[in-house]
Structure formats: C-alpha cells, structure tokens
Write a protein that holds these residues in place. Sequence first.
Motif, PDB file in Angstrom:
ATOM      1  N   ASP A 167      -6.668  -4.664  -8.311  1.00  0.00           N
ATOM      2  CA  ASP A 167      -7.020  -4.103  -7.014  1.00  0.00           C
ATOM      3  C   ASP A 167      -6.337  -2.753  -6.804  1.00  0.00           C
ATOM      4  N   LYS A 168      -6.955  -1.935  -5.979  1.00  0.00           N
ATOM      5  CA  LYS A 168      -6.446  -0.593  -5.698  1.00  0.00           C
ATOM      6  C   LYS A 168      -4.979  -0.610  -5.277  1.00  0.00           C
ATOM      7  N   GLY A 169      -4.588  -1.568  -4.469  1.00  0.00           N
ATOM      8  CA  GLY A 169      -3.226  -1.611  -3.952  1.00  0.00           C
ATOM      9  C   GLY A 169      -2.165  -1.804  -5.012  1.00  0.00           C
ATOM     10  N   ASP A 170      -2.572  -2.252  -6.188  1.00  0.00           N
ATOM     11  CA  ASP A 170      -1.610  -2.486  -7.273  1.00  0.00           C
ATOM     12  C   ASP A 170      -1.577  -1.350  -8.286  1.00  0.00           C
ATOM     13  N   LEU A 171      -2.227  -0.244  -7.966  1.00  0.00           N
ATOM     14  CA  LEU A 171      -2.325   0.859  -8.927  1.00  0.00           C
ATOM     15  C   LEU A 171      -1.419   2.047  -8.609  1.00  0.00           C
ATOM     16  N   GLU A 172      -0.647   1.964  -7.517  1.00  0.00           N
ATOM     17  CA  GLU A 172       0.323   3.012  -7.177  1.00  0.00           C
ATOM     18  C   GLU A 172      -0.307   4.402  -7.242  1.00  0.00           C
ATOM     19  N   LEU A 173      -1.377   4.577  -6.498  1.00  0.00           N
ATOM     20  CA  LEU A 173      -2.125   5.826  -6.513  1.00  0.00           C
ATOM     21  C   LEU A 173      -1.471   6.858  -5.602  1.00  0.00           C
ATOM     22  N   SER A 174      -1.181   8.033  -6.150  1.00  0.00           N
ATOM     23  CA  SER A 174      -0.671   9.140  -5.357  1.00  0.00           C
ATOM     24  C   SER A 174      -1.241  10.431  -5.931  1.00  0.00           C
ATOM     25  N   TYR A 175      -0.742  11.577  -5.476  1.00  0.00           N
ATOM     26  CA  TYR A 175      -1.312  12.856  -5.906  1.00  0.00           C
ATOM     27  C   TYR A 175      -1.167  13.024  -7.414  1.00  0.00           C
ATOM     28  N   ARG A 176      -2.300  13.012  -8.116  1.00  0.00           N
ATOM     29  CA  ARG A 176      -2.402  13.181  -9.566  1.00  0.00           C
ATOM     30  C   ARG A 176      -1.500  12.210 -10.328  1.00  0.00           C
ATOM     31  N   LYS A 177      -1.353  11.018  -9.802  1.00  0.00           N
ATOM     32  CA  LYS A 177      -0.504  10.030 -10.474  1.00  0.00           C
ATOM     33  C   LYS A 177      -1.017   8.629 -10.187  1.00  0.00           C
ATOM     34  N   THR A 178      -0.974   7.766 -11.233  1.00  0.00           N
ATOM     35  CA  THR A 178      -1.358   6.365 -11.097  1.00  0.00           C
ATOM     36  C   THR A 178      -0.506   5.511 -12.032  1.00  0.00           C
ATOM     37  N   THR A 179      -0.608   4.217 -11.843  1.00  0.00           N
ATOM     38  CA  THR A 179       0.056   3.257 -12.722  1.00  0.00           C
ATOM     39  C   THR A 179      -0.360   3.443 -14.172  1.00  0.00           C
ATOM     40  N   PHE A 180      -1.587   3.874 -14.401  1.00  0.00           N
ATOM     41  CA  PHE A 180      -2.111   3.976 -15.773  1.00  0.00           C
ATOM     42  C   PHE A 180      -1.288   4.916 -16.650  1.00  0.00           C
ATOM     43  N   MET A 181      -0.649   5.891 -16.041  1.00  0.00           N
ATOM     44  CA  MET A 181       0.119   6.859 -16.812  1.00  0.00           C
ATOM     45  C   MET A 181       1.349   6.231 -17.469  1.00  0.00           C
ATOM     46  N   ASP A 182       1.785   5.107 -16.934  1.00  0.00           N
ATOM     47  CA  ASP A 182       2.977   4.436 -17.463  1.00  0.00           C
ATOM     48  C   ASP A 182       2.658   3.056 -18.028  1.00  0.00           C
ATOM     49  N   SER A 183       1.392   2.835 -18.368  1.00  0.00           N
ATOM     50  CA  SER A 183       0.996   1.524 -18.884  1.00  0.00           C
ATOM     51  C   SER A 183       0.164   1.701 -20.150  1.00  0.00           C
ATOM     52  N   ASP A 184      -0.119   0.587 -20.803  1.00  0.00           N
ATOM     53  CA  ASP A 184      -0.958   0.604 -22.007  1.00  0.00           C
ATOM     54  C   ASP A 184      -2.385   0.159 -21.711  1.00  0.00           C
ATOM     55  N   TYR A 185      -2.733   0.026 -20.429  1.00  0.00           N
ATOM     56  CA  TYR A 185      -4.078  -0.413 -20.082  1.00  0.00           C
ATOM     57  C   TYR A 185      -5.124   0.607 -20.517  1.00  0.00           C
ATOM     58  N   ILE A 186      -6.263   0.102 -20.955  1.00  0.00           N
ATOM     59  CA  ILE A 186      -7.432   0.942 -21.234  1.00  0.00           C
ATOM     60  C   ILE A 186      -8.424   0.717 -20.102  1.00  0.00           C
ATOM     61  N   ILE A 187      -8.771   1.773 -19.399  1.00  0.00           N
ATOM     62  CA  ILE A 187      -9.683   1.656 -18.262  1.00  0.00           C
ATOM     63  C   ILE A 187     -11.103   1.405 -18.772  1.00  0.00           C
ATOM     64  N   LEU A 188     -11.722   0.345 -18.245  1.00  0.00           N
ATOM     65  CA  LEU A 188     -13.096  -0.001 -18.610  1.00  0.00           C
ATOM     66  C   LEU A 188     -14.089   0.399 -17.526  1.00  0.00           C
ATOM     67  N   GLU A 189     -13.718   0.173 -16.272  1.00  0.00           N
ATOM     68  CA  GLU A 189     -14.670   0.382 -15.170  1.00  0.00           C
ATOM     69  C   GLU A 189     -13.930   0.610 -13.868  1.00  0.00           C
ATOM     70  N   ALA A 190     -14.544   1.393 -13.003  1.00  0.00           N
ATOM     71  CA  ALA A 190     -14.054   1.581 -11.641  1.00  0.00           C
ATOM     72  C   ALA A 190     -15.118   1.080 -10.672  1.00  0.00           C
ATOM     73  N   GLU A 191     -14.656   0.456  -9.595  1.00  0.00           N
ATOM     74  CA  GLU A 191     -15.561   0.038  -8.525  1.00  0.00           C
ATOM     75  C   GLU A 191     -15.206   0.837  -7.275  1.00  0.00           C
ATOM     76  N   PHE A 192     -16.196   1.567  -6.742  1.00  0.00           N
ATOM     77  CA  PHE A 192     -15.985   2.411  -5.578  1.00  0.00           C
ATOM     78  C   PHE A 192     -16.660   1.808  -4.353  1.00  0.00           C
ATOM     79  N   LYS A 193     -15.973   1.848  -3.224  1.00  0.00           N
ATOM     80  CA  LYS A 193     -16.545   1.410  -1.946  1.00  0.00           C
ATOM     81  C   LYS A 193     -16.948   2.652  -1.171  1.00  0.00           C
ATOM     82  N   LEU A 194     -18.258   2.800  -0.950  1.00  0.00           N
ATOM     83  CA  LEU A 194     -18.798   3.988  -0.303  1.00  0.00           C
ATOM     84  C   LEU A 194     -19.390   3.635   1.060  1.00  0.00           C
ATOM     85  N   ASP A 195     -19.891   4.624   1.763  1.00  0.00           N
ATOM     86  CA  ASP A 195     -20.463   4.433   3.099  1.00  0.00           C
ATOM     87  C   ASP A 195     -21.900   4.942   3.136  1.00  0.00           C
ATOM     88  N   THR A 196     -22.747   4.213   3.835  1.00  0.00           N
ATOM     89  CA  THR A 196     -24.136   4.640   3.990  1.00  0.00           C
ATOM     90  C   THR A 196     -24.200   5.901   4.853  1.00  0.00           C
TER      91      THR A 196
END
Length: 304
Positions: A167-196
């Motif tokens: 979930d987004k809350g577990d990814l430590e998202l900030s300006y040009r920085k995420t959890t992925f930079m310090d992990s070995d995860y390979i990103i497969l897919e992103a799910e975006f919540k948009l507005d009509t």
Amino acid sequence: MKYEPIYNELIKYMKTENIRLSEPLRDHVYTKLGGKADLFVTPESIEELQAALEIGKAHDLPLTVLGSGSNVIIKDGGIRGLTIGMGKLTNLSIEGERLHAQAGAAIIEASRLALDFGLSGLEFACGIPGSVGGALFMNAGAYGGQISDVLERATVMTQSGDVLMIDKGDLELSYRKTTFMDSDYIILEAEFKLDTADPVVIKAKMDVLTEARESKQPLEYPSCGSVFKRPPGHFAGKLIQDSKMQGVRIGGAEVSKKHAGFIVNIDNSTSKDYLDLIDLVRTTVKSTFDVDLDTEVIVLGEDE
C-alpha cells in the motif's frame, strides 16, 4: 564469465530475441551513453521474469533492473552480470476510477489512457519521458504534481520471485524519494486512484503542460532530463545559469543553452564527459552560492 551456458538456460523460457549478450546499453537510455551489459534480457511476462531471476541467482550474477532509461546514466564500462529490461511489460487497464499500469508502460501513455476514460490526476505526467516503474521508483513529478498524489498501491517482486502488494502508506513517498531506493524490490505494477472529470478540461490542461515542456526543455538532444533536485528555497536551473555555467561543455556534453537544469549529449559525449560536467556544475554552484546540488539521476555501471 562465459555466458553462453546461461543463455542456453534462458532460451527455454523466453524468445531468443529477448536475450542478448554484450548488449550496447546506449541503445536503451535517453542519454545515448554508456557501455555494454554482459547479459541483457527483456521478459514479456511475470513468469519469464521469475525464470530470469532464478537462473541469475543460481549463477550468482549481479542484478540490475532497467526501466526506459530516461533518468539513468550508464557508465562507459557497462554493467556486469544480469541486466533486466522491463520495457516489454506494458499492460494498461482501467477499472472504474483506478488505472493499473505495468512497470514498463510509458507514464505518458498512462496519462493518455486516463484522458480517454475521463479520469483526472495524471495530467502532470503527460510529458514525463519515462516508464511507470521508473516514475514510481523515484516518485517522479512535474508542474506541481507527483506520483504519490495518485498512487494507491504497488505490486512488486522480490529477488526470490515472490509477488507482493504494498500500500502507498508503506512506501515512504517524499520528494524524489521512495522505499524502493533502499530495497531490492522489482516494481511490477502501479495502481492509481483517479477522479472522474470532463475530458475536454483534462485535455486542455495536458495541452498547456505539453506546450510548456516543448518550449522550455532541450528535447532536440539526448539527455537524462532534469539532472538536479530542487534545492530548498532555490531553483537548480537558475543557480546554474547565474553561475555562468550555461553553455559550458566537456567533450560532447553541454549544459543546455535552452534550460540550464539539463545537460545534453550534443556531440557523441562519453559518460565520463557527462559525469565530469555534472561534477563541475555542482562544484561551481557550491563555490558561487554555497548551495549543494543533489542529483536525481541514477548512475549505473562501471568506469571504462
């Protein structure tokens, strides 16, 4: 290391054209710089990716994962071991107000699909020249928006081949920085919540942002995009311009005359030229204004 036996293992799981030895990586990055990958594979499915990881691990190969290469500099000596290109995992789909995008899909294409379905939130990405995976990796943004504004969750693969949803809350998202930079995860897919929203309004905003990008950025030359993060209280491009660095060249690399925040490959630059110029810009801005410029570009590989 001799890679032919590993190649022969891989062809049991994927097409031969998706497995390349001594692949020139300059063909896979926007800067058009860099040496070769010892072994370069481009899986077309999650199962093929799992097989490549398993074979690479069995042979104790160093692993590098590459998206579309828009924000990457490959050093002149290239990359040892196994390099996985995610560029053939490109599925995009819509479910209600949610957009699912595989890591190799262009973030620009994701924004266009959202427009087609009358979904707002990804307009800022209409000019970002990268993949969904790369954009998520660094929480990319432009013109007041960023990935974290619309991300719901990510699907990733561990280097053991296990698939996880985060979930987004577990990814430590900030300006040009995420959890992925310090992990070995390979990103497969992103799910975006948009507005009509009204597609006419969405397209009008995208047109404005596209015109702004095309008029201000040096798109006529290869580059890694904006090289530096925005320093607190400043704009990197303005600092570089006021430091009299605009137009300065080392070898075939030049600080863009059109936008000082960009360094362009103007004449068959080497990676060393490009990186040396980045260092010179940082040193000059520091000595002139006592401001540290941090890079947002990712540097991979070895010196020649």
